[in-house]
Design a protein around this motif. Structure first.
Motif, PDB file in Angstrom:
ATOM      1  N   ARG A 117       0.806  -1.210   0.000  1.00 28.29           N
ATOM      2  CA  ARG A 117       0.000   0.000   0.000  1.00 28.29           C
ATOM      3  C   ARG A 117       0.848   1.273   0.000  1.00 28.29           C
ATOM      4  NH1 ARG A 117      -5.365   1.572   1.637  1.00 28.29           N
ATOM      5  NH2 ARG A 117      -5.135   3.803   1.833  1.00 28.29           N
ATOM      6  N   THR A 118       1.973   1.242   0.731  1.00 27.73           N
ATOM      7  CA  THR A 118       2.795   2.449   0.840  1.00 27.73           C
ATOM      8  C   THR A 118       3.474   2.810  -0.479  1.00 27.73           C
ATOM      9  OG1 THR A 118       4.522   1.052   1.714  1.00 27.73           O
ATOM     10  CG2 THR A 118       3.274   2.332   3.307  1.00 27.73           C
ATOM     11  N   ASP A 119       3.536   1.868  -1.451  1.00 23.27           N
ATOM     12  CA  ASP A 119       4.140   2.154  -2.749  1.00 23.27           C
ATOM     13  C   ASP A 119       3.429   3.304  -3.448  1.00 23.27           C
ATOM     14  OD1 ASP A 119       5.983   0.286  -2.334  1.00 23.27           O
ATOM     15  OD2 ASP A 119       5.117  -1.230  -3.649  1.00 23.27           O
ATOM     16  N   CYS A 120       2.127   3.448  -3.166  1.00 23.33           N
ATOM     17  CA  CYS A 120       1.402   4.504  -3.860  1.00 23.33           C
ATOM     18  C   CYS A 120       1.063   5.653  -2.902  1.00 23.33           C
ATOM     19  CB  CYS A 120       0.148   3.951  -4.525  1.00 23.33           C
ATOM     20  SG  CYS A 120      -0.864   3.035  -3.399  1.00 23.33           S
ATOM     21  N   MET A 121       1.763   5.696  -1.775  1.00 22.61           N
ATOM     22  CA  MET A 121       1.496   6.770  -0.826  1.00 22.61           C
ATOM     23  C   MET A 121       1.872   8.127  -1.440  1.00 22.61           C
ATOM     24  SD  MET A 121       2.853   7.350   3.049  1.00 22.61           S
ATOM     25  CE  MET A 121       1.859   6.097   3.823  1.00 22.61           C
ATOM     26  N   LYS A 122       0.981   9.077  -1.269  1.00 21.79           N
ATOM     27  CA  LYS A 122       1.289  10.429  -1.760  1.00 21.79           C
ATOM     28  C   LYS A 122       1.859  11.250  -0.609  1.00 21.79           C
ATOM     29  CE  LYS A 122      -2.003  10.814  -5.466  1.00 21.79           C
ATOM     30  NZ  LYS A 122      -3.326  11.268  -5.870  1.00 21.79           N
ATOM     31  N   ILE A 123       3.073  11.750  -0.826  1.00 21.57           N
ATOM     32  CA  ILE A 123       3.764  12.503   0.219  1.00 21.57           C
ATOM     33  C   ILE A 123       3.963  13.944  -0.252  1.00 21.57           C
ATOM     34  CG2 ILE A 123       5.878  12.661   1.623  1.00 21.57           C
ATOM     35  CD1 ILE A 123       6.314   9.645   1.022  1.00 21.57           C
ATOM     36  N   VAL A 124       3.633  14.888   0.601  1.00 24.42           N
ATOM     37  CA  VAL A 124       3.909  16.292   0.286  1.00 24.42           C
ATOM     38  C   VAL A 124       4.824  16.853   1.365  1.00 24.42           C
ATOM     39  CG1 VAL A 124       2.901  18.618   0.216  1.00 24.42           C
ATOM     40  CG2 VAL A 124       1.871  16.783  -1.080  1.00 24.42           C
ATOM     41  N   ILE A 125       5.932  17.425   0.928  1.00 21.96           N
ATOM     42  CA  ILE A 125       6.845  18.074   1.876  1.00 21.96           C
ATOM     43  C   ILE A 125       6.762  19.585   1.669  1.00 21.96           C
ATOM     44  CG2 ILE A 125       9.198  18.236   2.771  1.00 21.96           C
ATOM     45  CD1 ILE A 125       9.895  15.640   1.395  1.00 21.96           C
ATOM     46  N   ILE A 126       6.478  20.307   2.753  1.00 19.39           N
ATOM     47  CA  ILE A 126       6.541  21.771   2.710  1.00 19.39           C
ATOM     48  C   ILE A 126       7.780  22.166   3.510  1.00 19.39           C
ATOM     49  CG2 ILE A 126       5.349  23.950   3.202  1.00 19.39           C
ATOM     50  CD1 ILE A 126       3.551  22.254   1.464  1.00 19.39           C
ATOM     51  N   HIS A 127       8.773  22.672   2.803  1.00 19.83           N
ATOM     52  CA  HIS A 127      10.004  23.092   3.455  1.00 19.83           C
ATOM     53  C   HIS A 127       9.849  24.548   3.900  1.00 19.83           C
ATOM     54  CE1 HIS A 127      12.166  19.535   1.969  1.00 19.83           C
ATOM     55  NE2 HIS A 127      11.706  19.788   0.759  1.00 19.83           N
ATOM     56  N   GLY A 128      10.112  24.811   5.156  1.00 20.35           N
ATOM     57  CA  GLY A 128       9.998  26.182   5.677  1.00 20.35           C
ATOM     58  C   GLY A 128      11.229  27.021   5.383  1.00 20.35           C
ATOM     59  N   GLN A 129      11.949  26.668   4.337  1.00 20.48           N
ATOM     60  CA  GLN A 129      13.174  27.364   3.940  1.00 20.48           C
ATOM     61  C   GLN A 129      13.414  27.069   2.463  1.00 20.48           C
ATOM     62  OE1 GLN A 129      13.108  24.695   5.957  1.00 20.48           O
ATOM     63  NE2 GLN A 129      13.994  23.198   4.576  1.00 20.48           N
ATOM     64  N   ASN A 130      14.209  27.927   1.835  1.00 18.89           N
ATOM     65  CA  ASN A 130      14.456  27.763   0.397  1.00 18.89           C
ATOM     66  C   ASN A 130      15.602  26.814   0.082  1.00 18.89           C
ATOM     67  OD1 ASN A 130      12.525  29.230  -0.958  1.00 18.89           O
ATOM     68  ND2 ASN A 130      13.733  31.103  -1.040  1.00 18.89           N
ATOM     69  N   HIS A 131      16.480  26.584   1.044  1.00 14.84           N
ATOM     70  CA  HIS A 131      17.725  25.876   0.737  1.00 14.84           C
ATOM     71  C   HIS A 131      17.689  24.395   1.133  1.00 14.84           C
ATOM     72  CE1 HIS A 131      17.996  27.628   4.776  1.00 14.84           C
ATOM     73  NE2 HIS A 131      18.672  26.532   5.090  1.00 14.84           N
ATOM     74  N   GLU A 132      18.612  23.646   0.533  1.00 16.10           N
ATOM     75  CA  GLU A 132      18.674  22.204   0.798  1.00 16.10           C
ATOM     76  C   GLU A 132      19.718  21.938   1.885  1.00 16.10           C
ATOM     77  OE1 GLU A 132      19.452  20.869  -3.204  1.00 16.10           O
ATOM     78  OE2 GLU A 132      17.319  20.566  -3.528  1.00 16.10           O
ATOM     79  N   GLY A 133      19.387  22.346   3.114  1.00 13.67           N
ATOM     80  CA  GLY A 133      20.301  22.173   4.237  1.00 13.67           C
ATOM     81  C   GLY A 133      19.962  20.935   5.054  1.00 13.67           C
ATOM     82  N   SER A 134      20.349  20.962   6.324  1.00 11.78           N
ATOM     83  CA  SER A 134      20.171  19.797   7.200  1.00 11.78           C
ATOM     84  C   SER A 134      18.696  19.421   7.362  1.00 11.78           C
ATOM     85  CB  SER A 134      20.745  20.100   8.585  1.00 11.78           C
ATOM     86  OG  SER A 134      22.060  20.573   8.480  1.00 11.78           O
ATOM     87  N   THR A 135      17.830  20.424   7.471  1.00 10.61           N
ATOM     88  CA  THR A 135      16.408  20.158   7.703  1.00 10.61           C
ATOM     89  C   THR A 135      15.775  19.489   6.486  1.00 10.61           C
ATOM     90  OG1 THR A 135      16.514  22.315   8.803  1.00 10.61           O
ATOM     91  CG2 THR A 135      14.386  21.227   8.727  1.00 10.61           C
ATOM     92  N   CYS A 136      16.082  20.036   5.332  1.00  9.12           N
ATOM     93  CA  CYS A 136      15.583  19.475   4.074  1.00  9.12           C
ATOM     94  C   CYS A 136      16.053  18.019   3.938  1.00  9.12           C
ATOM     95  CB  CYS A 136      16.094  20.328   2.923  1.00  9.12           C
ATOM     96  SG  CYS A 136      15.763  19.676   1.292  1.00  9.12           S
ATOM     97  N   LEU A 137      17.322  17.781   4.271  1.00 13.85           N
ATOM     98  CA  LEU A 137      17.864  16.417   4.119  1.00 13.85           C
ATOM     99  C   LEU A 137      17.177  15.443   5.058  1.00 13.85           C
ATOM    100  CD1 LEU A 137      21.700  16.815   3.487  1.00 13.85           C
ATOM    101  CD2 LEU A 137      19.786  16.886   1.896  1.00 13.85           C
ATOM    102  N   ALA A 138      16.896  15.892   6.291  1.00  8.39           N
ATOM    103  CA  ALA A 138      16.202  15.018   7.250  1.00  8.39           C
ATOM    104  C   ALA A 138      14.798  14.689   6.736  1.00  8.39           C
ATOM    105  CB  ALA A 138      16.145  15.687   8.618  1.00  8.39           C
ATOM    106  N   ALA A 139      14.107  15.699   6.192  1.00 10.06           N
ATOM    107  CA  ALA A 139      12.755  15.480   5.668  1.00 10.06           C
ATOM    108  C   ALA A 139      12.786  14.513   4.477  1.00 10.06           C
ATOM    109  CB  ALA A 139      12.134  16.812   5.254  1.00 10.06           C
ATOM    110  N   ARG A 140      13.756  14.718   3.597  1.00  8.43           N
ATOM    111  CA  ARG A 140      13.863  13.825   2.434  1.00  8.43           C
ATOM    112  C   ARG A 140      14.233  12.401   2.856  1.00  8.43           C
ATOM    113  NH1 ARG A 140      17.041  17.811  -1.765  1.00  8.43           N
ATOM    114  NH2 ARG A 140      15.191  18.840  -2.615  1.00  8.43           N
ATOM    115  N   ALA A 141      15.082  12.283   3.892  1.00  5.36           N
ATOM    116  CA  ALA A 141      15.473  10.947   4.367  1.00  5.36           C
ATOM    117  C   ALA A 141      14.238  10.191   4.845  1.00  5.36           C
ATOM    118  CB  ALA A 141      16.496  11.068   5.499  1.00  5.36           C
TER     119      ALA A 141
END
Ligand SMILES: Cc1cc2nc3c(=O)[nH]c(=O)nc-3n(C[C@H](O)[C@H](O)[C@H](O)COP(=O)(O)O)c2cc1C
Length: 240
Positions: free
Chosen positions: A3-27
């Protein structure tokens, strides 16, 4: 297919850059697995709420910023998993994250509860050099919980760094471990339905208020049309 194969995920980053927070969210999103859409603030939405009350007095689609807000709002409504992330800035979520969330006051369960929230899970993620993750996560979970999201999780990391390349290896390992454990939990809870306890309590309190005090429009009419002054409940009417 799981079921999780078709899970729809939306990430709202509270910053413009791909720093530590973005990487944790993507992980986390990678470990959960699914189709992921990402929005960066302020790049993808940069308007502060005008305080015009148009949304409360009419509806969100009449917001003067709705044209810019709509792609993010629609993506969130379609998602199974919402991830809001923000670095800690002076002990809180970033100003742009808070400005974004200000636009969804009508989604709060005390105004016009959104049935679709009852089938979603959400995560608030923050990273800080040392402290403030708890209050920054809380800034985001206040909205997620009061929108009625079924399960709301928090992940805070003190990364002792101002950019990802500086994160000590042992902290990177902790990020990997904690995102993996949370991903398993999210997969296990996929498909479950219901408002979280905080939203259920506030729904009950507002229902009581609607029945005993002069009604506020258009909230009262919205509840009436959905049958929530009677036996109907938003978490029972969510679309499949
Ligand atoms: C304006 C500003 C305010 C900050 N405030 C805090 C703070 O209150 N507490 C803290 O521990 N770190 C603070 N930091 C550091 C960041 O939260 C930390 O380095 C974070 O991991 C950066 O995430 P990023 O790489 O995603 O930008 C601040 C950084 C900036 C730029």
């Amino acid at each position: 297919m799981e079921r999780t194969d078709c899970m729809k995920i939306v990430i709202i980053h509270g910053q413009n850059h791909e720093g530590s927070t973005c990487l944790a969210a993507r992980a986390l999103a990678e470990k959960v697995g699914g189709e992921t859409r990402e929005f960066f603030l302020p790049r993808d939405f940069d308007r502060p709420c005008r305080g015009c009350y148009t949304c409360f007095q009419t509806e969100l689609s009449k917001c003067p910023h709705y044209r810019e807000l709509e792609p993010l709002a629609s993506a969130m409504l379609e998602a199974d998993l919402l991830i809001l992330d923000s670095p800690v800035y002076v002990y809180h979520a970033t100003g742009q994250m808070m400005s974004f969330l200000d636009h969804f006051g009508t989604w709060w369960v005390v105004h016009r509860p959104m049935p679709e929230m009852s089938r979603k899970q959400a995560v608030a993620i923050s990273t800080a050099a040392g402290g403030g993750m708890k209050s920054a996560c809380r800034d985001m979970t206040d909205s997620l919980e009061m929108w009625g999201v079924h399960k709301v999780y928090k992940l805070g990391f003190g990364v002792q760094a101002v950019k990802p390349s500086e994160i000590p290896a042992w902290i990177q390992k902790t990020i990997d471990k904690k995102t993996a454990a949370l991903a398993r939990k999210i997969q296990k809870n996929t498909g479950k339905q219901g408002y979280n306890p905080r939203a259920r309590l506030w729904f009950a309190l507002m229902r009581f208020a609607h029945r005993h005090f002069p009604p506020a429009e258009p909230d009262y009419g919205y509840w009436e049309a959905h049958g929530w002054h009677g036996k109907g409940r938003p978490w029972k009417t969510a679309r499949e």
